[in-house]
Design a protein around this motif. Sequence first.
Motif, PDB file in Angstrom:
ATOM      1  N   ILE A 106       0.799  -1.112  -0.117  1.00 17.23           N
ATOM      2  CA  ILE A 106      -0.009   0.146  -0.034  1.00 17.23           C
ATOM      3  C   ILE A 106       0.796   1.343  -0.028  1.00 17.23           C
ATOM      4  CG2 ILE A 106      -1.934   1.304   1.117  1.00 17.23           C
ATOM      5  CD1 ILE A 106      -2.653  -1.238   2.597  1.00 17.23           C
ATOM      6  N   GLY A 107       0.970   1.829  -1.210  1.00 12.74           N
ATOM      7  CA  GLY A 107       1.865   3.111  -1.102  1.00 12.74           C
ATOM      8  C   GLY A 107       3.088   2.518  -1.108  1.00 12.74           C
ATOM      9  N   ASP A 108       4.043   3.158  -0.356  1.00 11.30           N
ATOM     10  CA  ASP A 108       5.647   2.815  -0.252  1.00 11.30           C
ATOM     11  C   ASP A 108       5.635   1.629   1.172  1.00 11.30           C
ATOM     12  OD1 ASP A 108       6.446   4.581  -1.796  1.00 11.30           O
ATOM     13  OD2 ASP A 108       6.802   6.116  -0.333  1.00 11.30           O
ATOM     14  N   ASP A 109       4.705   1.244   1.619  1.00  8.33           N
ATOM     15  CA  ASP A 109       4.477   0.206   2.629  1.00  8.33           C
ATOM     16  C   ASP A 109       4.295  -1.086   2.330  1.00  8.33           C
ATOM     17  OD1 ASP A 109       4.821   2.341   4.483  1.00  8.33           O
ATOM     18  OD2 ASP A 109       2.995   2.713   4.740  1.00  8.33           O
ATOM     19  N   HIS A 110       5.310  -2.165   2.664  1.00  4.04           N
ATOM     20  CA  HIS A 110       5.068  -3.449   2.107  1.00  4.04           C
ATOM     21  C   HIS A 110       5.045  -4.222   3.376  1.00  4.04           C
ATOM     22  CE1 HIS A 110       5.987  -2.416  -2.315  1.00  4.04           C
ATOM     23  NE2 HIS A 110       6.601  -1.474  -1.607  1.00  4.04           N
ATOM     24  N   TYR A 111       4.351  -5.419   3.220  1.00  4.14           N
ATOM     25  CA  TYR A 111       4.105  -6.335   4.355  1.00  4.14           C
ATOM     26  C   TYR A 111       4.161  -7.638   3.752  1.00  4.14           C
ATOM     27  CZ  TYR A 111       2.020  -1.925   6.067  1.00  4.14           C
ATOM     28  OH  TYR A 111       1.890  -0.682   6.405  1.00  4.14           O
ATOM     29  N   ARG A 112       4.839  -8.664   4.519  1.00  5.83           N
ATOM     30  CA  ARG A 112       4.754 -10.186   4.127  1.00  5.83           C
ATOM     31  C   ARG A 112       3.958 -10.672   5.300  1.00  5.83           C
ATOM     32  NH1 ARG A 112      10.476 -11.134   1.628  1.00  5.83           N
ATOM     33  NH2 ARG A 112      10.160  -9.988  -0.361  1.00  5.83           N
ATOM     34  N   LEU A 113       2.590 -11.399   4.793  1.00  9.04           N
ATOM     35  CA  LEU A 113       1.898 -12.019   5.692  1.00  9.04           C
ATOM     36  C   LEU A 113       1.686 -13.449   5.602  1.00  9.04           C
ATOM     37  CD1 LEU A 113      -0.918  -9.237   5.490  1.00  9.04           C
ATOM     38  CD2 LEU A 113       0.733  -9.557   7.114  1.00  9.04           C
ATOM     39  N   PRO A 114       1.619 -14.443   6.533  1.00 10.01           N
ATOM     40  CA  PRO A 114       1.270 -15.595   6.244  1.00 10.01           C
ATOM     41  C   PRO A 114       0.002 -16.310   5.516  1.00 10.01           C
ATOM     42  CG  PRO A 114       2.081 -15.250   8.599  1.00 10.01           C
ATOM     43  CD  PRO A 114       1.588 -14.173   7.910  1.00 10.01           C
ATOM     44  N   ALA A 115       0.102 -16.865   4.425  1.00 13.42           N
ATOM     45  CA  ALA A 115      -1.366 -17.015   3.625  1.00 13.42           C
ATOM     46  C   ALA A 115      -2.322 -17.532   4.711  1.00 13.42           C
ATOM     47  CB  ALA A 115      -0.806 -17.937   2.584  1.00 13.42           C
ATOM     48  N   THR A 116      -2.268 -18.288   5.459  1.00  6.62           N
ATOM     49  CA  THR A 116      -2.997 -18.900   6.424  1.00  6.62           C
ATOM     50  C   THR A 116      -2.488 -19.148   7.869  1.00  6.62           C
ATOM     51  OG1 THR A 116      -3.861 -20.137   4.575  1.00  6.62           O
ATOM     52  CG2 THR A 116      -4.574 -20.899   6.721  1.00  6.62           C
ATOM     53  N   LEU A 117      -3.157 -18.556   8.723  1.00  2.00           N
ATOM     54  CA  LEU A 117      -2.630 -18.765  10.198  1.00  2.00           C
ATOM     55  C   LEU A 117      -3.838 -19.336  10.869  1.00  2.00           C
ATOM     56  CD1 LEU A 117      -1.462 -15.156  11.025  1.00  2.00           C
ATOM     57  CD2 LEU A 117      -0.093 -17.269  10.555  1.00  2.00           C
ATOM     58  N   LYS A 118      -3.590 -20.188  11.770  1.00  2.00           N
ATOM     59  CA  LYS A 118      -4.417 -20.863  12.678  1.00  2.00           C
ATOM     60  C   LYS A 118      -4.434 -20.300  13.928  1.00  2.00           C
ATOM     61  CE  LYS A 118      -4.898 -25.336  10.420  1.00  2.00           C
ATOM     62  NZ  LYS A 118      -4.511 -26.757  10.566  1.00  2.00           N
ATOM     63  N   ALA A 119      -5.660 -19.986  14.614  1.00  2.00           N
ATOM     64  CA  ALA A 119      -5.553 -19.210  15.857  1.00  2.00           C
ATOM     65  C   ALA A 119      -4.970 -20.019  16.859  1.00  2.00           C
ATOM     66  CB  ALA A 119      -7.185 -18.776  16.125  1.00  2.00           C
ATOM     67  N   LYS A 120      -4.425 -19.281  18.006  1.00  2.00           N
ATOM     68  CA  LYS A 120      -4.011 -20.082  19.049  1.00  2.00           C
ATOM     69  C   LYS A 120      -4.999 -20.770  19.854  1.00  2.00           C
ATOM     70  CE  LYS A 120      -0.385 -16.331  20.132  1.00  2.00           C
ATOM     71  NZ  LYS A 120      -0.102 -15.566  21.051  1.00  2.00           N
ATOM     72  N   LYS A 121      -4.770 -21.824  20.488  1.00  2.00           N
ATOM     73  CA  LYS A 121      -5.680 -22.766  21.156  1.00  2.00           C
ATOM     74  C   LYS A 121      -5.504 -22.450  22.733  1.00  2.00           C
ATOM     75  CE  LYS A 121      -6.096 -26.175  17.830  1.00  2.00           C
ATOM     76  NZ  LYS A 121      -6.094 -27.461  17.397  1.00  2.00           N
TER      77      LYS A 121
END
Length: 121
Positions: A106-121
């Motif tokens: 988004i604009g000059d900001d870049h992020y790497r996110l896991p494609a899929t995360l499972k919530a903490k149990k």
Amino acid sequence: MLSISAACSPAKTDTQVLAQVEANQAVEAADDGRVQCAPGGAEKFARVCEIERAETERGVVLTLRHPDGGFRRMLVTSDGRGVVAADGAEPAAVTLVGTDEIEVAIGDDHYRLPATLKAKK
């Protein structure tokens, strides 16, 4: 601790992969509540951006906070796009990085996110 699962098989198209990512996203912070980012056009990614998840009437909203206090909000979609900018005038561009990660710009900001995360149990 969060566990990351593969979002797709290699035979799927990008749209199918993003749809699968969206269907499986129970997005929360990575193990330490931070994700890789390159805010403000930084040359290298570093695990310095905090990620927050909120359930809203619009859906799941992610807030990514920069070390300098800046932030971006993203809305998790269910139509094949992955995420979109939740507010502001700049659109989010989503790119697949391997089979288990997306890069969001988004604009000059870049992020790497896991494609899929499972919530903490």
